[in-house]
Design a protein around this motif. Sequence first.
Motif, PDB file in Angstrom:
ATOM      1  N   ALA A 239       0.834  -1.206   0.000  1.00 20.72           N
ATOM      2  CA  ALA A 239       0.000   0.000   0.000  1.00 20.72           C
ATOM      3  C   ALA A 239       0.867   1.253   0.000  1.00 20.72           C
ATOM      4  N   ARG A 240       1.983   1.183   0.719  1.00 22.45           N
ATOM      5  CA  ARG A 240       2.919   2.316   0.735  1.00 22.45           C
ATOM      6  C   ARG A 240       3.535   2.517  -0.649  1.00 22.45           C
ATOM      7  N   ALA A 241       3.889   1.410  -1.306  1.00 28.37           N
ATOM      8  CA  ALA A 241       4.435   1.506  -2.661  1.00 28.37           C
ATOM      9  C   ALA A 241       3.408   2.088  -3.625  1.00 28.37           C
ATOM     10  N   HIS A 242       2.148   1.675  -3.477  1.00 26.07           N
ATOM     11  CA  HIS A 242       1.097   2.210  -4.347  1.00 26.07           C
ATOM     12  C   HIS A 242       0.929   3.712  -4.133  1.00 26.07           C
ATOM     13  N   ALA A 243       0.936   4.133  -2.885  1.00 27.87           N
ATOM     14  CA  ALA A 243       0.775   5.560  -2.594  1.00 27.87           C
ATOM     15  C   ALA A 243       1.896   6.376  -3.232  1.00 27.87           C
ATOM     16  N   ALA A 244       3.113   5.845  -3.225  1.00 30.75           N
ATOM     17  CA  ALA A 244       4.222   6.550  -3.864  1.00 30.75           C
ATOM     18  C   ALA A 244       3.997   6.659  -5.368  1.00 30.75           C
ATOM     19  N   MET A 245       3.514   5.581  -5.975  1.00 32.39           N
ATOM     20  CA  MET A 245       3.217   5.606  -7.408  1.00 32.39           C
ATOM     21  C   MET A 245       2.158   6.649  -7.731  1.00 32.39           C
ATOM     22  N   ARG A 246       1.115   6.666  -6.931  1.00 34.96           N
ATOM     23  CA  ARG A 246      -0.017   7.565  -7.175  1.00 34.96           C
ATOM     24  C   ARG A 246       0.347   9.012  -6.874  1.00 34.96           C
ATOM     25  N   ASP A 247       0.922   9.261  -5.717  1.00 33.29           N
ATOM     26  CA  ASP A 247       1.090  10.630  -5.238  1.00 33.29           C
ATOM     27  C   ASP A 247       2.269  11.361  -5.876  1.00 33.29           C
ATOM     28  N   HIS A 248       3.331  10.644  -6.175  1.00 33.55           N
ATOM     29  CA  HIS A 248       4.522  11.291  -6.731  1.00 33.55           C
ATOM     30  C   HIS A 248       4.604  11.199  -8.245  1.00 33.55           C
ATOM     31  N   GLN A 249       3.974  10.142  -8.836  1.00 28.19           N
ATOM     32  CA  GLN A 249       4.145   9.937 -10.266  1.00 28.19           C
ATOM     33  C   GLN A 249       2.841   9.829 -11.044  1.00 28.19           C
ATOM     34  N   GLY A 250       1.708   9.888 -10.370  1.00 30.13           N
ATOM     35  CA  GLY A 250       0.427   9.866 -11.061  1.00 30.13           C
ATOM     36  C   GLY A 250       0.168   8.611 -11.859  1.00 30.13           C
ATOM     37  N   MET A 251       0.640   7.462 -11.365  1.00 29.15           N
ATOM     38  CA  MET A 251       0.496   6.217 -12.116  1.00 29.15           C
ATOM     39  C   MET A 251      -0.884   5.588 -11.978  1.00 29.15           C
ATOM     40  N   SER A 252      -1.641   5.982 -10.969  1.00 30.65           N
ATOM     41  CA  SER A 252      -2.954   5.393 -10.764  1.00 30.65           C
ATOM     42  C   SER A 252      -4.015   6.174 -11.535  1.00 30.65           C
ATOM     43  N   THR A 253      -5.261   5.701 -11.450  1.00 32.19           N
ATOM     44  CA  THR A 253      -6.393   6.346 -12.106  1.00 32.19           C
ATOM     45  C   THR A 253      -7.574   6.357 -11.134  1.00 32.19           C
ATOM     46  N   PRO A 254      -8.601   7.183 -11.379  1.00 32.06           N
ATOM     47  CA  PRO A 254      -9.782   7.159 -10.502  1.00 32.06           C
ATOM     48  C   PRO A 254     -10.422   5.782 -10.403  1.00 32.06           C
ATOM     49  N   LEU A 255     -10.497   5.045 -11.514  1.00 30.19           N
ATOM     50  CA  LEU A 255     -11.078   3.703 -11.471  1.00 30.19           C
ATOM     51  C   LEU A 255     -10.264   2.780 -10.569  1.00 30.19           C
ATOM     52  N   LEU A 256      -8.946   2.793 -10.709  1.00 25.22           N
ATOM     53  CA  LEU A 256      -8.110   1.938  -9.871  1.00 25.22           C
ATOM     54  C   LEU A 256      -8.266   2.283  -8.395  1.00 25.22           C
ATOM     55  N   GLU A 257      -8.382   3.557  -8.098  1.00 28.72           N
ATOM     56  CA  GLU A 257      -8.567   3.960  -6.694  1.00 28.72           C
ATOM     57  C   GLU A 257      -9.928   3.492  -6.177  1.00 28.72           C
ATOM     58  N   GLU A 258     -10.945   3.540  -7.019  1.00 24.95           N
ATOM     59  CA  GLU A 258     -12.257   3.014  -6.608  1.00 24.95           C
ATOM     60  C   GLU A 258     -12.181   1.523  -6.316  1.00 24.95           C
ATOM     61  N   LEU A 259     -11.503   0.784  -7.171  1.00 23.05           N
ATOM     62  CA  LEU A 259     -11.378  -0.655  -6.971  1.00 23.05           C
ATOM     63  C   LEU A 259     -10.622  -0.963  -5.684  1.00 23.05           C
ATOM     64  N   ARG A 260      -9.617  -0.186  -5.375  1.00 22.88           N
ATOM     65  CA  ARG A 260      -8.883  -0.375  -4.124  1.00 22.88           C
ATOM     66  C   ARG A 260      -9.795  -0.140  -2.916  1.00 22.88           C
ATOM     67  N   THR A 261     -10.607   0.898  -3.005  1.00 20.54           N
ATOM     68  CA  THR A 261     -11.521   1.203  -1.895  1.00 20.54           C
ATOM     69  C   THR A 261     -12.542   0.094  -1.709  1.00 20.54           C
ATOM     70  N   VAL A 262     -13.083  -0.406  -2.806  1.00 22.48           N
ATOM     71  CA  VAL A 262     -14.059  -1.493  -2.730  1.00 22.48           C
ATOM     72  C   VAL A 262     -13.433  -2.725  -2.086  1.00 22.48           C
ATOM     73  N   ALA A 263     -12.219  -3.077  -2.502  1.00 18.79           N
ATOM     74  CA  ALA A 263     -11.556  -4.268  -1.968  1.00 18.79           C
ATOM     75  C   ALA A 263     -11.293  -4.143  -0.479  1.00 18.79           C
ATOM     76  N   LEU A 264     -10.898  -2.972  -0.048  1.00 22.74           N
ATOM     77  CA  LEU A 264     -10.597  -2.778   1.368  1.00 22.74           C
ATOM     78  C   LEU A 264     -11.871  -2.837   2.205  1.00 22.74           C
ATOM     79  N   ARG A 265     -12.945  -2.240   1.707  1.00 19.00           N
ATOM     80  CA  ARG A 265     -14.199  -2.224   2.463  1.00 19.00           C
ATOM     81  C   ARG A 265     -14.906  -3.580   2.435  1.00 19.00           C
ATOM     82  N   ALA A 266     -14.858  -4.244   1.295  1.00 19.42           N
ATOM     83  CA  ALA A 266     -15.628  -5.478   1.147  1.00 19.42           C
ATOM     84  C   ALA A 266     -14.955  -6.671   1.818  1.00 19.42           C
ATOM     85  N   VAL A 267     -13.629  -6.793   1.652  1.00 21.30           N
ATOM     86  CA  VAL A 267     -12.942  -7.991   2.157  1.00 21.30           C
ATOM     87  C   VAL A 267     -11.678  -7.673   2.941  1.00 21.30           C
ATOM     88  N   GLY A 268     -11.401  -6.392   3.177  1.00 24.43           N
ATOM     89  CA  GLY A 268     -10.235  -6.014   3.957  1.00 24.43           C
ATOM     90  C   GLY A 268      -8.909  -6.290   3.269  1.00 24.43           C
TER      91      GLY A 268
END
Length: 334
Positions: A239-268
């Motif tokens: 998760a820390r590696a993902h945050a670095a990708m997203r916050d410093h280099q913009g490698m993520s997308t809104p859809l990917l962030e939504e999927l991450r949120t769903v996974a964390l809420r639904a199954v931890g």
Amino acid sequence: MSEERRTSEEDPIRAAVPCRACLSGEDLDWLGAGRSVSLALDLPTTVEVLPGTAAVAETAGDWPAEVWTFLRARLPGLAPAPPPVRVRSEAPPASGLSSSTALIVALFRAFAEAGAPAGERVPERSIVQWAYEFEFARFNGGGMDHLAVAEGGALLIDGREHGLPVVRERLEFPDDWRVVVVDSGTRKNTGDHIRTVRAQLAAGDPALAAYRSEADRASAAAWTALRGRDHEALGEAMARAHAAMRDHQGMSTPLLEELRTVALRAVGLPLKLSGAGGGGSLVGVCRAGDAPAVVAGLAGALRGRYPGARVIPARAAAGSRGARAGDRVGVSAV
């Protein structure tokens, strides 16, 4: 990587190559002075060199002809045209799981087997080096993928600005862990990403420097978690590696962030984007005993709202760890 040798001229030659998930450190394999953590997954790409005159598989595109041309300059006696091949892949394409590298390595392995004189074998080290050189000439990227799919297991890789990176350590992934892949259904554009990052590197972009530093620390934490067989700590490091990708280099997308949120809420399950390029797949790690419930729960949470997404359970893959003595691919002696 696995091979099957022919028992007769009528039998196909097969090369099956796993795909790769990056657990931390995208781009650090070719930026230099940074660590990456990769894991080979049992979602293989299989190339069969066929007897007779069957048509080349459309899924291979132009790669068979181009790989064959590359090999003809290095292996004397090859025919002008490549033999027909059939290709199957269990990894989703353009998803950040190195399915293209797996295909290229499998083509090199199968074609080298098909073209080598009887009783001779092209060393695995040469296959990986050639596959890296072939792909670098087209995409100008790094060599983590080639080492990962050939060596198998989990690798801690030291980056190099030029040439193949160095494998600092290798671990077997715990048998009682599973990898959960969430394919977003959106394709990555790695070529544009590499060009952008190389421009950042040339310009001394501070955002890139910040990413390199944070991603390297995340890789160290991920490797410590793997050594300690602590899958929860590994999830935190990813998760820390993902945050670095997203916050410093913009490698993520809104859809990917939504999927991450769903996974964390639904199954931890904490998820991390695997590979760079603005799309593709997310990966998470859980205990094997929990995997069926995690996969079912996450698939149910995504169903309907995210019709293009799918959940794929996977195990770690062994790669070519069993190659003969002296033929290891990239493990450092230090």
